[in-house]
Motif scaffolding. Structure first.
Motif, PDB file in Angstrom:
ATOM      1  N   MET A 373       0.817  -1.212   0.000  1.00  0.00           N
ATOM      2  CA  MET A 373       0.000   0.000   0.000  1.00  0.00           C
ATOM      3  C   MET A 373       0.858   1.273   0.000  1.00  0.00           C
ATOM      4  O   MET A 373       1.921   1.324   0.603  1.00  0.00           O
ATOM      5  CB  MET A 373      -0.912   0.024   1.228  1.00  0.00           C
ATOM      6  CG  MET A 373      -1.804  -1.201   1.354  1.00  0.00           C
ATOM      7  SD  MET A 373      -2.947  -1.364  -0.026  1.00  0.00           S
ATOM      8  CE  MET A 373      -3.996   0.050   0.276  1.00  0.00           C
ATOM      9  N   THR A 374       0.344   2.306  -0.669  1.00  0.00           N
ATOM     10  CA  THR A 374       0.939   3.638  -0.527  1.00  0.00           C
ATOM     11  C   THR A 374       0.522   4.207   0.828  1.00  0.00           C
ATOM     12  O   THR A 374      -0.338   3.655   1.514  1.00  0.00           O
ATOM     13  CB  THR A 374       0.454   4.579  -1.644  1.00  0.00           C
ATOM     14  OG1 THR A 374      -0.957   4.749  -1.519  1.00  0.00           O
ATOM     15  CG2 THR A 374       0.785   4.024  -3.017  1.00  0.00           C
ATOM     16  N   ALA A 375       1.104   5.328   1.213  1.00  0.00           N
ATOM     17  CA  ALA A 375       0.708   5.982   2.467  1.00  0.00           C
ATOM     18  C   ALA A 375      -0.754   6.409   2.373  1.00  0.00           C
ATOM     19  O   ALA A 375      -1.176   6.988   1.371  1.00  0.00           O
ATOM     20  CB  ALA A 375       1.596   7.187   2.731  1.00  0.00           C
ATOM     21  N   PRO A 376      -1.569   6.143   3.401  1.00  0.00           N
ATOM     22  CA  PRO A 376      -2.977   6.525   3.353  1.00  0.00           C
ATOM     23  C   PRO A 376      -3.161   8.016   3.572  1.00  0.00           C
ATOM     24  O   PRO A 376      -2.274   8.707   4.076  1.00  0.00           O
ATOM     25  CB  PRO A 376      -3.586   5.726   4.502  1.00  0.00           C
ATOM     26  CG  PRO A 376      -2.462   5.605   5.490  1.00  0.00           C
ATOM     27  CD  PRO A 376      -1.211   5.472   4.661  1.00  0.00           C
ATOM     28  N   THR A 377      -4.351   8.514   3.204  1.00  0.00           N
ATOM     29  CA  THR A 377      -4.669   9.923   3.363  1.00  0.00           C
ATOM     30  C   THR A 377      -6.096  10.042   3.883  1.00  0.00           C
ATOM     31  O   THR A 377      -6.955   9.219   3.558  1.00  0.00           O
ATOM     32  CB  THR A 377      -4.508  10.682   2.025  1.00  0.00           C
ATOM     33  OG1 THR A 377      -4.862  12.052   2.187  1.00  0.00           O
ATOM     34  CG2 THR A 377      -5.345  10.072   0.922  1.00  0.00           C
ATOM     35  N   VAL A 378      -6.346  11.043   4.737  1.00  0.00           N
ATOM     36  CA  VAL A 378      -7.661  11.201   5.350  1.00  0.00           C
ATOM     37  C   VAL A 378      -8.308  12.491   4.850  1.00  0.00           C
ATOM     38  O   VAL A 378      -7.637  13.515   4.689  1.00  0.00           O
ATOM     39  CB  VAL A 378      -7.551  11.205   6.895  1.00  0.00           C
ATOM     40  CG1 VAL A 378      -6.676  12.342   7.386  1.00  0.00           C
ATOM     41  CG2 VAL A 378      -8.929  11.265   7.556  1.00  0.00           C
ATOM     42  N   ASP A 379      -9.640  12.430   4.558  1.00  0.00           N
ATOM     43  CA  ASP A 379     -10.295  13.619   4.033  1.00  0.00           C
ATOM     44  C   ASP A 379     -11.064  14.372   5.131  1.00  0.00           C
ATOM     45  O   ASP A 379     -11.039  13.990   6.305  1.00  0.00           O
ATOM     46  CB  ASP A 379     -11.193  13.276   2.837  1.00  0.00           C
ATOM     47  CG  ASP A 379     -12.436  12.469   3.216  1.00  0.00           C
ATOM     48  OD1 ASP A 379     -12.800  12.427   4.407  1.00  0.00           O
ATOM     49  OD2 ASP A 379     -13.058  11.884   2.299  1.00  0.00           O
ATOM     50  N   THR A 380     -11.749  15.424   4.743  1.00  0.00           N
ATOM     51  CA  THR A 380     -12.418  16.301   5.704  1.00  0.00           C
ATOM     52  C   THR A 380     -13.592  15.632   6.417  1.00  0.00           C
ATOM     53  O   THR A 380     -14.073  16.139   7.430  1.00  0.00           O
ATOM     54  CB  THR A 380     -12.932  17.565   5.001  1.00  0.00           C
ATOM     55  OG1 THR A 380     -13.732  17.186   3.875  1.00  0.00           O
ATOM     56  CG2 THR A 380     -11.782  18.420   4.510  1.00  0.00           C
ATOM     57  N   PHE A 381     -14.055  14.508   5.889  1.00  0.00           N
ATOM     58  CA  PHE A 381     -15.180  13.799   6.496  1.00  0.00           C
ATOM     59  C   PHE A 381     -14.727  12.533   7.230  1.00  0.00           C
ATOM     60  O   PHE A 381     -15.559  11.723   7.624  1.00  0.00           O
ATOM     61  CB  PHE A 381     -16.222  13.450   5.430  1.00  0.00           C
ATOM     62  CG  PHE A 381     -16.787  14.662   4.746  1.00  0.00           C
ATOM     63  CD1 PHE A 381     -17.770  15.429   5.343  1.00  0.00           C
ATOM     64  CD2 PHE A 381     -16.306  15.061   3.510  1.00  0.00           C
ATOM     65  CE1 PHE A 381     -18.279  16.552   4.723  1.00  0.00           C
ATOM     66  CE2 PHE A 381     -16.808  16.180   2.873  1.00  0.00           C
ATOM     67  CZ  PHE A 381     -17.797  16.932   3.483  1.00  0.00           C
ATOM     68  N   GLY A 382     -13.421  12.377   7.408  1.00  0.00           N
ATOM     69  CA  GLY A 382     -12.901  11.239   8.149  1.00  0.00           C
ATOM     70  C   GLY A 382     -12.725   9.976   7.352  1.00  0.00           C
ATOM     71  O   GLY A 382     -12.382   8.924   7.911  1.00  0.00           O
ATOM     72  N   TYR A 383     -12.907  10.029   6.029  1.00  0.00           N
ATOM     73  CA  TYR A 383     -12.661   8.862   5.193  1.00  0.00           C
ATOM     74  C   TYR A 383     -11.158   8.688   4.984  1.00  0.00           C
ATOM     75  O   TYR A 383     -10.453   9.660   4.668  1.00  0.00           O
ATOM     76  CB  TYR A 383     -13.345   8.996   3.832  1.00  0.00           C
ATOM     77  CG  TYR A 383     -14.825   8.723   3.866  1.00  0.00           C
ATOM     78  CD1 TYR A 383     -15.325   7.469   3.530  1.00  0.00           C
ATOM     79  CD2 TYR A 383     -15.727   9.711   4.258  1.00  0.00           C
ATOM     80  CE1 TYR A 383     -16.688   7.205   3.575  1.00  0.00           C
ATOM     81  CE2 TYR A 383     -17.090   9.460   4.307  1.00  0.00           C
ATOM     82  CZ  TYR A 383     -17.562   8.209   3.963  1.00  0.00           C
ATOM     83  OH  TYR A 383     -18.912   7.952   4.015  1.00  0.00           O
ATOM     84  N   ILE A 384     -10.674   7.473   5.167  1.00  0.00           N
ATOM     85  CA  ILE A 384      -9.266   7.163   4.916  1.00  0.00           C
ATOM     86  C   ILE A 384      -9.154   6.513   3.546  1.00  0.00           C
ATOM     87  O   ILE A 384      -9.772   5.482   3.272  1.00  0.00           O
ATOM     88  CB  ILE A 384      -8.690   6.259   6.014  1.00  0.00           C
ATOM     89  CG1 ILE A 384      -8.595   7.047   7.337  1.00  0.00           C
ATOM     90  CG2 ILE A 384      -7.325   5.715   5.619  1.00  0.00           C
ATOM     91  CD1 ILE A 384      -8.049   6.249   8.496  1.00  0.00           C
TER      92      ILE A 384
END
Length: 558
Positions: A373-384
């Motif tokens: 996996m690449t490094a994960p990222t989190v959005d403004t609504f808490g979705y990873i």
């Protein structure tokens, strides 16, 4: 980057031009800087005034002069039109677009009688809406047909649009941010456009009021301007830094919230042209409208790091710990971290490659068990958001409750992905991808459901830049700029790339493995494989050693 012109800077430039003129005027050259001619009252603009055709010029001189006259946008490229026949002047559309080519990479040939072909190695194209896009490799030919009119050679047929070398393009055109809202009307999203720098307020206003967002992000943003109102005059006068924008009377039928959103978009969009305030008018009567307050996407200017078991912001030699997350992260053995704006959730990739959701209450939940996996990222609504390096089409967004939402197609067309980051506004996502054997930066709009929070798909990816080597990492610097690290041979290269514009590159320290953006150009931090943390202070300077993780931020609490 967006142009911010202070009045004092313009005055200083004007004085410099006047003083230079005292030493003598230039008498040669195909293009020279002429006196500014303002179309409306406001801060003075400075533009090239190209030469008109000379008498008895050859066909090649006419074509070369016409190309050079692309640097003069005054009067709808009035000087360039002098190189055309009387009939063709009525047909040629100079604002259809711009082809930007590499300086020195042009040639001219004559394959047939009274026909010339001007060929260039393109760098980028700008369409009629001002949207900038890197060009595909390969020379582009422009064919010109010439006839004699009243004993002088003139162009009777030519492609619409203009052709400029990259150096001249940067002087004639400037980038400006058209501002749109996210789907929830909370945050402003920049849509970078390129317009001639003469009278930018008029061009920006027309594009915002009468145009639409760039297609790649159209389903990810909203505009208060939906075609219900129109401008009643083509130009936008500017008095004492205030843009006066006249609308048709139907604007009075709109509710106050819509009017407030309109003014918010206008003020933010015109700020890049040096406009201090906006006055919305019907006839001569100002509308009583107050702009909305929007959510900031700024981050803490300090680097967020994990060092000696402490997770927090580096201040001098000390780490100011983030409450709650520090202990949970230290025990997770993180390799990469990105925190949400509230600093209550972190998207983590561990040393073993596991993808975790780490909460400030100490909870750690594995959300993705796929390998590589690449490094994960989190959005403004808490979705990873996650994606495997060798499966760019397999993008998944994990909701705070653990629900997995497969994003259809993902990074379609790519064969490999090195990094992926959601923008701080939650409306876009950027990735370092390999496509067609070439590494590149792509950006796509995030399409969400009617609630505005649940991601359902990505828009058509926009190629933003082609890289000279394998991608390493990327991070958003602001709403329109991405910091990128890639490997060119044995060297690490750091690139600041405008989404919808140009980029700049500098050599980075050896062994860079991670980058984190700040809030403005030159505000990036780099982490190397030996744990050294660097910041750009003219040159790269070491801020700290023994740093385990350089984290990305999604914003500030509040």
């Amino acid at each position: 980057m967006t142009v911010r012109r202070a009045v004092s800077t313009v005055i200083a430039l004007a004085l410099a031009l006047i003083l230079a003129a005292c030493a003598g005027l230039p008498t040669g050259g195909s293009v020279h800087v002429g006196k500014a001619i303002d179309e409306v009252e406001g801060p003075p603009d400075f533009s090239y005034v190209p030469n008109s055709p000379v008498r008895d010029a050859t066909p090649q001189q006419i074509v070369e002069g016409f190309i050079a006259a692309g640097s003069g946008p005054r009067g709808n490229w009035k000087v360039a039109q002098e190189f055309l026949t009387t009939t063709f002047r009525q047909k040629w559309q100079p604002q259809a677009g711009v082809t930007v080519y590499a300086p020195g990479e042009s040639s001219i040939s004559s394959p047939a009688e009274n026909e010339l072909v001007f060929s260039v190695e393109p760098v980028a194209t700008v369409d009629a809406t001002g949207s900038y896009r890197p060009a595909d490799p390969g020379r582009i030919p422009f064919t010109f047909s010439l006839v004699q009119e009243r004993g002088q050679w003139r162009i009777a047929q030519a492609p619409d649009g203009i052709v400029l070398d990259a150096n001249r393009f940067g002087s004639v055109f400037q980038s400006y941010d058209l501002s749109y809202f996210d789907r929830g009307w909370r945050t402003l999203i920049p849509d970078v456009r390129w317009f001639p720098s003469t009278n930018p307020a008029t061009r920006i206003t027309a594009a915002l009021v009468s145009g639409s967002p760039s297609p790649w992000m159209a389903e990810s943003v909203r505009s208060a301007f939906t075609g219900e109102v129109t401008l009643t005059q083509p130009s936008v006068p500017v008095q004492s830094g205030i843009a006066q924008i006249s609308f048709d009377p139907s604007i009075r039928d709109l509710n106050r919230e819509t009017l407030a959103r309109m003014k918010t978009q206008l003020e933010a969009s015109l700020a890049g042209a040096g406009i201090l305030d906006v006055q919305m008018l019907v006839g001569d009567e100002p509308l009583d409208v107050t702009a909305r307050t929007t959510r900031s996407t700024a981050v803490d200017a300090r680097p967020l790091v994990l060092r000696d078991g402490a997770f927090g912001f580096l201040s001098g030699n000390d780490v100011e710990e983030v409450p709650g997350l520090g202990d949970a992260l230290d025990e997770a053995d993180p390799e990469s971290v990105e925190t949400d704006a509230a600093r209550t959730t972190a998207a983590v990739r561990t040393g073993s490659g596991a993808i975790l959701r780490v909460s400030s209450d100490g909870q750690r939940t594995e959300v993705d068990t796929r390998a590589g996996m690449t490094a994960p990222t989190v959005d403004t609504f808490g979705y990873i958001w996650t994606v495997p390096e060798d499966q760019p089409g397999e993008v998944v967004a994990y909701a705070p409750d653990g629900t997995a939402r497969k994003i259809p197609a993902g990074w379609v067309g790519a064969t490999e992905v090195a990094a992926m980051r959601v923008s701080r506004d939650g409306a876009r996502v950027a990735a370092l991808v390999r496509s067609g054997g070439q590494w590149a930066v792509w950006v796509a709009g995030i399409i969400r459901d009617e609630s505005g929070s649940v991601p359902t798909s990505l828009g058509q990816p926009l190629p933003v830049a082609t890289l000279g080597g394998r991608g390493v990492d990327l991070s958003w610097i602001d709403g329109a700029t991405i910091a990128v690290v890639y490997v060119d041979g044995q060297q690490r290269v750091v690139r600041e790339q405008t989404v919808g514009g140009q980029g700049t590159e500098v050599r980075g320290p050896d062994g860079v493995v991670a980058v984190a953006g700040g809030n403005q150009s030159g505000s990036v931090f780099l982490l190397t494989d030996d744990g050294s943390l660097y910041a750009q202070r003219g040159s790269w300077q070491i801020l700290a050693s023994d740093v385990s993780v350089l984290a990305d931020q999604q914003g500030l609490p509040g």
